[in-house]
Design a protein around this motif. Structure first.
Motif, mmCIF file in Angstrom:
data_model
loop_
_atom_site.group_PDB
_atom_site.id
_atom_site.type_symbol
_atom_site.label_atom_id
_atom_site.label_comp_id
_atom_site.label_asym_id
_atom_site.label_seq_id
_atom_site.Cartn_x
_atom_site.Cartn_y
_atom_site.Cartn_z
ATOM 1 N N ASN A 177 15.892 -1.191 5.604
ATOM 2 C CA ASN A 177 15.083 -1.841 6.611
ATOM 3 C C ASN A 177 13.647 -1.369 6.624
ATOM 4 N N GLN A 178 13.301 -0.451 5.785
ATOM 5 C CA GLN A 178 11.967 0.119 5.835
ATOM 6 C C GLN A 178 10.953 -0.804 5.196
ATOM 7 N N PHE A 179 9.917 -1.145 5.935
ATOM 8 C CA PHE A 179 8.810 -1.926 5.397
ATOM 9 C C PHE A 179 7.680 -0.967 5.040
ATOM 10 N N TYR A 180 7.113 -1.165 3.873
ATOM 11 C CA TYR A 180 5.965 -0.387 3.440
ATOM 12 C C TYR A 180 4.716 -1.233 3.649
ATOM 13 N N PHE A 181 3.777 -0.688 4.384
ATOM 14 C CA PHE A 181 2.579 -1.430 4.719
ATOM 15 C C PHE A 181 1.394 -1.004 3.865
ATOM 16 N N GLY A 182 0.522 -1.975 3.591
ATOM 17 C CA GLY A 182 -0.775 -1.655 3.033
ATOM 18 C C GLY A 182 -1.703 -1.154 4.122
ATOM 19 N N THR A 183 -2.917 -0.787 3.742
ATOM 20 C CA THR A 183 -3.864 -0.221 4.691
ATOM 21 C C THR A 183 -4.619 -1.284 5.485
ATOM 22 N N GLY A 184 -4.447 -2.534 5.123
ATOM 23 C CA GLY A 184 -5.056 -3.604 5.896
ATOM 24 C C GLY A 184 -6.400 -4.067 5.357
ATOM 25 N N THR A 185 -6.686 -5.345 5.576
ATOM 26 C CA THR A 185 -7.990 -5.928 5.266
ATOM 27 C C THR A 185 -8.504 -6.590 6.528
#
Lengths: 113, 113
Positions: free
Chosen positions: B99-107
């Motif tokens: 269930n773990q989502f890995y996120f980017g740092t965002g734009t």
């Protein structure tokens, strides 16, 4: 539209104190998560919870952290002895199926002073 | 270990033009990708997703493209509107990450009227 709700919206606490962050996930969801975002950084996974137990946790989720689903609706994150570096936005999320989109709450801003 | 990367911290686009947000990942086991939109002081809001069996998914003005060989996905918004101004995060998960989502740092997208 169903939504994830979190309380409080902002919590200020002294270093070393215990805090409990509360979340009410979407009612028919089965998977529950806590994420956090330190200011200016990425959203980081803390823990996922399914069937009344932790299913995954990250390195961040050490012995100072615990989660609980005390009744059929609430999902809480407890930090036993807060540190300055615990200051962040904490997001609760839930999903109905494994690996599908998670719906996030508005977040609790935790400030440790 | 940054498994999901968004190399452009910010993007400015004129209203009515196309916005293209990019995301790269390193884990070839990722099989489900999501885009979230986040306004200040709010939690991430699910926008659109794509599974690895597809290379394109479209929902109104939003289209996500997946290039598995390049380990790259992109979000296209056309036409861009001022209300689209927000931080966009890509996220990924895999069967073996549960269930773990890995996120980017965002734009951070700014749509200029």
């Amino acid at each position: 539209e169903p939504e994830v709700t979190q309380t409080p919206s902002h919590q200020v606490t002294q270093m070393g104190q215990e805090v409990i962050l509360r979340c009410v996930p979407i009612s028919n969801h089965l998977y529950f998560y806590w994420y956090r975002q330190i200011l200016g950084q990425k959203v980081e996974f803390l823990v996922s919870f399914y069937n009344n137990e932790i299913s995954e946790k990250s390195e961040i989720f050490d012995d100072q952290f615990s989660v609980e689903r005390p009744d059929g609706s609430n999902f809480t994150l407890k930090i036993r002895s807060t540190k300055l570096e615990d200051s962040a936005m904490y997001f609760c999320a839930s999903s109905d199926l494994r690996g599908t989109e998670a719906f996030f709450g508005q977040g609790t801003r935790l400030t440790v002073v | 270990d940054q498994q999901v990367k968004q190399n452009s911290p910010s993007l400015s686009v004129q209203e009515g033009r196309i916005s293209i947000l990019n995301c790269d990942y390193t884990n070839s086991m990722f099989d489900y990708f999501l885009w979230y939109k986040k306004y200040p002081a709010e939690g991430p809001t699910f926008l659109i997703s794509i599974s690895s069996i597809k290379d394109k998914n479209e929902d109104g003005r939003f289209t996500v493209f997946l290039n598995k060989s390049a380990k790259h996905l992109s979000l296209h918004i056309v036409p861009s509107q001022p209300g689209d101004s927000a931080v966009y995060f890509c996220a990924a998960s895999a069967e073996n990450t549960g269930n773990q989502f890995y996120f980017g740092t965002g734009t951070s997208l700014t749509v200029i009227p």
